[in-house]
Motif scaffolding. Structure first.
Motif, PDB file in Angstrom:
ATOM      1  N   THR A   1     -57.794 -21.747  29.173  1.00 22.77           N
ATOM      2  CA  THR A   1     -59.134 -22.241  29.460  1.00 22.77           C
ATOM      3  C   THR A   1     -59.791 -22.935  28.276  1.00 22.77           C
ATOM      4  O   THR A   1     -60.932 -23.387  28.382  1.00 22.77           O
ATOM      5  CB  THR A   1     -60.062 -21.084  29.914  1.00 22.77           C
ATOM      6  N   LEU A   2     -59.076 -23.052  27.174  1.00 19.68           N
ATOM      7  CA  LEU A   2     -59.711 -23.622  25.991  1.00 19.68           C
ATOM      8  C   LEU A   2     -58.736 -24.485  25.197  1.00 19.68           C
ATOM      9  O   LEU A   2     -57.613 -24.084  24.909  1.00 19.68           O
ATOM     10  CB  LEU A   2     -60.241 -22.510  25.084  1.00 19.68           C
ATOM     11  N   SER A   3     -59.202 -25.675  24.872  1.00 23.72           N
ATOM     12  CA  SER A   3     -58.495 -26.536  23.928  1.00 23.72           C
ATOM     13  C   SER A   3     -59.511 -27.022  22.912  1.00 23.72           C
ATOM     14  O   SER A   3     -60.676 -27.238  23.253  1.00 23.72           O
ATOM     15  CB  SER A   3     -57.855 -27.730  24.643  1.00 23.72           C
ATOM     16  N   THR A   4     -59.079 -27.157  21.670  1.00 22.65           N
ATOM     17  CA  THR A   4     -59.988 -27.649  20.641  1.00 22.65           C
ATOM     18  C   THR A   4     -59.378 -28.851  19.935  1.00 22.65           C
ATOM     19  O   THR A   4     -58.161 -28.949  19.767  1.00 22.65           O
ATOM     20  CB  THR A   4     -60.302 -26.556  19.594  1.00 22.65           C
TER      21      THR A   4
ATOM     22  N   SER B   1     -64.990 -31.242   8.159  1.00 20.72           N
ATOM     23  CA  SER B   1     -64.222 -31.164   9.406  1.00 20.72           C
ATOM     24  C   SER B   1     -65.130 -30.760  10.548  1.00 20.72           C
ATOM     25  O   SER B   1     -66.098 -30.018  10.357  1.00 20.72           O
ATOM     26  CB  SER B   1     -63.075 -30.155   9.260  1.00 20.72           C
ATOM     27  N   VAL B   2     -64.817 -31.246  11.717  1.00 18.82           N
ATOM     28  CA  VAL B   2     -65.616 -30.974  12.903  1.00 18.82           C
ATOM     29  C   VAL B   2     -64.707 -30.498  14.032  1.00 18.82           C
ATOM     30  O   VAL B   2     -63.651 -31.104  14.271  1.00 18.82           O
ATOM     31  CB  VAL B   2     -66.368 -32.243  13.375  1.00 18.82           C
ATOM     32  N   LYS B   3     -65.123 -29.431  14.700  1.00 14.08           N
ATOM     33  CA  LYS B   3     -64.333 -28.907  15.813  1.00 14.08           C
ATOM     34  C   LYS B   3     -65.058 -29.150  17.122  1.00 14.08           C
ATOM     35  O   LYS B   3     -66.248 -28.847  17.262  1.00 14.08           O
ATOM     36  CB  LYS B   3     -64.089 -27.408  15.645  1.00 14.08           C
ATOM     37  N   ILE B   4     -64.340 -29.682  18.101  1.00  6.78           N
ATOM     38  CA  ILE B   4     -64.874 -29.924  19.434  1.00  6.78           C
ATOM     39  C   ILE B   4     -64.122 -29.031  20.410  1.00  6.78           C
ATOM     40  O   ILE B   4     -62.887 -28.973  20.382  1.00  6.78           O
ATOM     41  CB  ILE B   4     -64.707 -31.403  19.839  1.00  6.78           C
ATOM     42  N   GLU B   5     -64.870 -28.339  21.268  1.00 10.67           N
ATOM     43  CA  GLU B   5     -64.247 -27.426  22.227  1.00 10.67           C
ATOM     44  C   GLU B   5     -64.272 -28.002  23.640  1.00 10.67           C
ATOM     45  O   GLU B   5     -65.236 -28.650  24.040  1.00 10.67           O
ATOM     46  CB  GLU B   5     -64.984 -26.094  22.234  1.00 10.67           C
ATOM     47  N   CYS B   6     -63.232 -27.724  24.366  1.00  6.65           N
ATOM     48  CA  CYS B   6     -63.132 -28.144  25.759  1.00  6.65           C
ATOM     49  C   CYS B   6     -62.704 -26.934  26.573  1.00  6.65           C
ATOM     50  O   CYS B   6     -61.627 -26.372  26.336  1.00  6.65           O
ATOM     51  CB  CYS B   6     -62.098 -29.272  25.891  1.00  6.65           C
ATOM     52  N   ARG B   7     -63.544 -26.541  27.519  1.00  6.64           N
ATOM     53  CA  ARG B   7     -63.273 -25.352  28.318  1.00  6.64           C
ATOM     54  C   ARG B   7     -63.222 -25.669  29.806  1.00  6.64           C
ATOM     55  O   ARG B   7     -64.078 -26.396  30.318  1.00  6.64           O
ATOM     56  CB  ARG B   7     -64.359 -24.292  28.104  1.00  6.64           C
ATOM     57  N   SER B   8     -62.243 -25.114  30.479  1.00  7.84           N
ATOM     58  CA  SER B   8     -62.218 -25.186  31.939  1.00  7.84           C
ATOM     59  C   SER B   8     -62.903 -23.915  32.433  1.00  7.84           C
ATOM     60  O   SER B   8     -62.497 -22.812  32.095  1.00  7.84           O
ATOM     61  CB  SER B   8     -60.785 -25.268  32.451  1.00  7.84           C
ATOM     62  N   LEU B   9     -63.968 -24.070  33.203  1.00  7.34           N
ATOM     63  CA  LEU B   9     -64.810 -22.927  33.536  1.00  7.34           C
ATOM     64  C   LEU B   9     -64.335 -22.161  34.770  1.00  7.34           C
ATOM     65  O   LEU B   9     -64.586 -20.958  34.880  1.00  7.34           O
ATOM     66  CB  LEU B   9     -66.254 -23.384  33.742  1.00  7.34           C
ATOM     67  N   ASP B  10     -63.704 -22.820  35.697  1.00  4.87           N
ATOM     68  CA  ASP B  10     -63.349 -22.130  36.929  1.00  4.87           C
ATOM     69  C   ASP B  10     -61.915 -22.379  37.356  1.00  4.87           C
ATOM     70  O   ASP B  10     -61.569 -22.207  38.532  1.00  4.87           O
ATOM     71  CB  ASP B  10     -64.312 -22.525  38.057  1.00  4.87           C
ATOM     72  N   PHE B  11     -61.080 -22.768  36.403  1.00  4.96           N
ATOM     73  CA  PHE B  11     -59.668 -22.924  36.712  1.00  4.96           C
ATOM     74  C   PHE B  11     -58.872 -22.813  35.413  1.00  4.96           C
ATOM     75  O   PHE B  11     -59.415 -22.886  34.318  1.00  4.96           O
ATOM     76  CB  PHE B  11     -59.384 -24.257  37.414  1.00  4.96           C
ATOM     77  N   GLN B  12     -57.585 -22.637  35.571  1.00  8.07           N
ATOM     78  CA  GLN B  12     -56.710 -22.532  34.408  1.00  8.07           C
ATOM     79  C   GLN B  12     -56.108 -23.897  34.109  1.00  8.07           C
ATOM     80  O   GLN B  12     -55.399 -24.467  34.941  1.00  8.07           O
ATOM     81  CB  GLN B  12     -55.600 -21.514  34.672  1.00  8.07           C
ATOM     82  N   ALA B  13     -56.412 -24.398  32.935  1.00 11.32           N
ATOM     83  CA  ALA B  13     -55.993 -25.745  32.552  1.00 11.32           C
ATOM     84  C   ALA B  13     -54.641 -25.686  31.857  1.00 11.32           C
ATOM     85  O   ALA B  13     -54.555 -25.400  30.670  1.00 11.32           O
ATOM     86  CB  ALA B  13     -57.035 -26.383  31.647  1.00 11.32           C
ATOM     87  N   THR B  14     -53.599 -25.987  32.597  1.00 13.11           N
ATOM     88  CA  THR B  14     -52.270 -25.987  31.997  1.00 13.11           C
ATOM     89  C   THR B  14     -52.068 -27.206  31.110  1.00 13.11           C
ATOM     90  O   THR B  14     -51.289 -27.173  30.167  1.00 13.11           O
ATOM     91  CB  THR B  14     -51.195 -25.971  33.091  1.00 13.11           C
ATOM     92  N   THR B  15     -52.782 -28.276  31.412  1.00 15.21           N
ATOM     93  CA  THR B  15     -52.681 -29.502  30.617  1.00 15.21           C
ATOM     94  C   THR B  15     -54.071 -30.015  30.292  1.00 15.21           C
ATOM     95  O   THR B  15     -54.946 -30.037  31.157  1.00 15.21           O
ATOM     96  CB  THR B  15     -51.918 -30.608  31.377  1.00 15.21           C
TER      97      THR B  15
END
Lengths: 113, 115
Positions: free
Chosen positions: B75-78, B18-32
């Motif tokens: 700020t984080l979705s995986t 299994s592989v996990k990929i991270e997605c981060r919003s660095l300077d805002f709050q990502a509601t979607t």
């Protein structure tokens, strides 16, 4: 899934030439977006259009939201080597909770210096 | 401007892992947040849409048990590709949007190769 008709599929031009590409849809949209994607990178938003007939510029780039709301074009004037990449159009209806983007198949641009 | 950081940029894994990929919003709050898959010389294909604190909405044909999405914070979705197979090899891209932004911003993408 649904996709937009984007043309041309690819272009090979000389540095300094102007470029034009367009997208058409069988259904209407309330938003048209134009993105550029470099190899191995995510797309970067170039221009966003929110009103039918709107003409918007971003430096050497100009895009228009068609009056029928079913088409849009992007022009690049006086092309330079760094314009190389794949350009995507995307449309969105914005009806209710539907904020899904519908994407074109892309226009690959090559610029000969 | 809004910055979305995606990690890793490249990953090679063995079949079955299994592989996990991270997605981060660095300077805002990502509601979607949105997860896309892109095949070579093709357009972006939306896989799923996730709103913070709720279950992701998957597009038709995308297996939710295969592609696990978690959006536990603003700020984080995986995206976890489970039991990866060579046909899962692709370029995966996330995008994030906050309540103030009209449009979402894209991460740099992750090139996944399953061997």
């Amino acid at each position: 899934g649904q996709q937009l008709n984007q043309s041309p599929q690819s272009m090979f031009i000389q540095e300094g030439e102007d470029v034009s590409m367009n997208c058409t849809s069988s259904s209407i949209f309330n938003t048209w977006l134009w993105y550029k994607q470099d190899p191995g990178e995510g797309p970067v938003l170039l221009i966003a259009l929110y009103k039918a007939g709107e003409l918007t510029s971003n430096g050497r780039l100009t895009a228009q939201f068609g009056i029928t709301r079913k088409d849009s074009f992007l022009n690049i004037s006086a092309s330079i080597p760094s314009d190389v990449g794949i350009y995507f159009c995307a449309g969105r209806l914005n009806a209710g909770n539907n904020r899904k983007l519908i994407w074109g198949l892309g226009t690959s641009l090559a610029v000969n210096p | 401007g809004a910055v979305v950081s995606q990690h890793p940029s490249r990953v090679i894994c063995k079949s079955g892992t299994s592989v996990k990929i991270e997605c981060r919003s660095l300077d805002f709050q990502a509601t979607t947040m949105f997860w896309y898959r892109q095949f070579p010389k093709k357009s972006l294909m939306l896989m799923a849409t996730s709103n913070e604190g709720s279950k992701a909405t998957y597009e038709q044909g995308v297996e939710k048990d295969k592609f696990l999405i978690n959006h536990a914070s603003l700020t984080l979705s995986t995206l976890t590709v489970t039991s990866a197979h060579p046909e899962d090899s692709s370029f995966y891209i996330c995008s994030a949007r906050d309540l103030q932004s009209a449009e979402a911003f894209f991460g740099q993408g992750t090139r996944l190769t399953v061997v």
